[in-house]
Write an enzyme that holds these catalytic residues in place. Structure first.
Site: not given
Ligand code: IPM
Ligand code: MN
Length: 353
Positions: A138, A190, A224, A248, A252
């Site tokens: 990042y 990793k 993984d 990140d 999700d």
């Molecule tokens: C999150 C989002 C952000 C990230 C993006 C929108 C830059 O996916 O907050 O998880 O990658 O951190």
């Molecule tokens: Mn994200």
């Protein structure tokens, strides 16, 4: 008379303003009930402002935001703006410049919520991901040469300093101690491929853990495998600490196991500075203005903000109210399927608080 908090609000793009409105409703109800004050100042940063004025984030913004007790953010991302411009120019810039080096993302299945994980319930899915929030791929280190030619080279470096790793690990160990549950901190890395970066993480993990946190059990998982166990045996986890990119991705996955983006909350935390709380889900442009988006993630992010500010009782009351609603009112948390409008869900939580 209790304290009073000045909150900077960035409703942002898409459904951001709708969910932030409900979060404010609930926060104000909590303030009234628990005897503290809360005042809001809105900032219009986002895609619409950018398209109107060409300005992504005014230079004065960061200095201005530093004056607040916390920041509440809706969503950043606009369908008419090329991906990356707003995300990097607003969200990531704020995370970096305010040095919000922790991204705290609880993965908690509330009662009544459907999870895609077979035979798992609220007692199995309850852990927290501590995602490092300033380093990794990042940082923008790298570049591109011979762009557009068959010889194009693109480099995006994974960068970590010992300082960044140490402060993140200490936060995670402290968190596991304060949480006082299984007292397990799992490092997600990793080490078999990223033999520089995750070697640094792993050495720091065991050094700090052994000398400062002997009461916290240390575990290591490759990223993984982490994904696999988050699906198969989520009950193994208590606190997971990881780098920015892996964090990140796995959050999700974690979010979907707790019922999806409608409920997944998070905080960008600078323990010594100004923190920013935001639902994990994006701006959901297709649902904008339809009063169908689920505001619970934004409401729960508001609850995390109160906890961070030290209003623990109010934070617990918000979480209890949300749990009551998931257990008794809303069967499906996805947009348009809740059986209630966005504003009604806000009302339901506020009443219960
Ligand atoms: C999150 C989002 C952000 C990230 C993006 C929108 C830059 O996916 O907050 O998880 O990658 O951190
Ligand atoms: Mn994200």
């Amino acid at each position: 008379m209790g304290k009073s908090y000045n909150i900077a609000v960035i409703p942002g793009d898409g459904t951001g303003p709708e969910v932030v409105r409900e979060a404010r409703k609930v926060l104000s109800a909590a303030a009234l009930k628990f005897g503290f004050g809360i005042s809001y100042h809105e900032f219009d940063f986002g895609g619409d402002r950018y398209l109107r004025t060409g300005e992504i984030l005014p230079d004065s913004a960061v200095g201005e935001l530093r004056k607040y007790d916390s920041i509440l953010l809706g969503a950043i991302g606009h369908p008419d703006v090329r991906p990356g411009i707003l995300e990097k120019g607003i969200l990531l810039r704020l995370r970096f410049e305010l040095d919000q080096y922790i991204n705290l993302r609880p993965v908690k299945l509330y009662p009544g919520v459907t999870t895609p994980l077979k035979n798992k319930g609220p007692e199995d899915i309850d852990y927290v991901v501590v995602r490092e929030n300033t380093g990794d791929v990042y940082t923008g280190s790298g570049g591109v040469i011979m762009k557009g030619t068959p010889d194009e080279v693109a480099i995006q470096n994974m960068v970590y300093t010992r300082f960044q790793v140490d402060r993140c690990l200490r936060y995670a160990f402290e968190y596991a101690r304060k949480r006082n549950r299984k007292k397990i901190l799992a490092l997600c890395g990793k080490t078999n491929v990223l033999t520089y970066v995750f070697d640094l993480w792993e050495r720091a993990f065991h050094e700090i853990g052994a000398s400062e946190y002997p009461d916290i059990k240390r575990e290591y998982y490759h990223v993984d495998a982490t994904c696999m166990w988050m699906v198969k045996n989520p009950e193994w986890f208590d606190v997971i600490v990881t780098g920015n990119m892996f964090g990140d991705i796995i959050t999700d996955l974690g979010a979907i196991t707790q019922g999806g983006m409608g409920i997944a909350a998070g905080g960008n935390i600078n323990p010594e500075g100004v923190s920013m709380f935001e639902p994990i889900g994006g701006s959901a442009p297709k649902y904008t203005g339809k009063n169908v988006i689920n505001p619970l993630a934004a409401i729960c992010s508001g609850g995390m903000m109160l906890e961070h500010l030290g209003e623990d009782k109010a934070a617990v009351a918000i979480e209890k109210a949300v749990m009551d609603i998931t257990a008794n009112k809303i069967r499906d948390l996805s947009a348009g399927k809740m059986g209630y409008g966005t504003a009604e869900v806000g009302d339901l939580v506020a009443e219960r608080v």
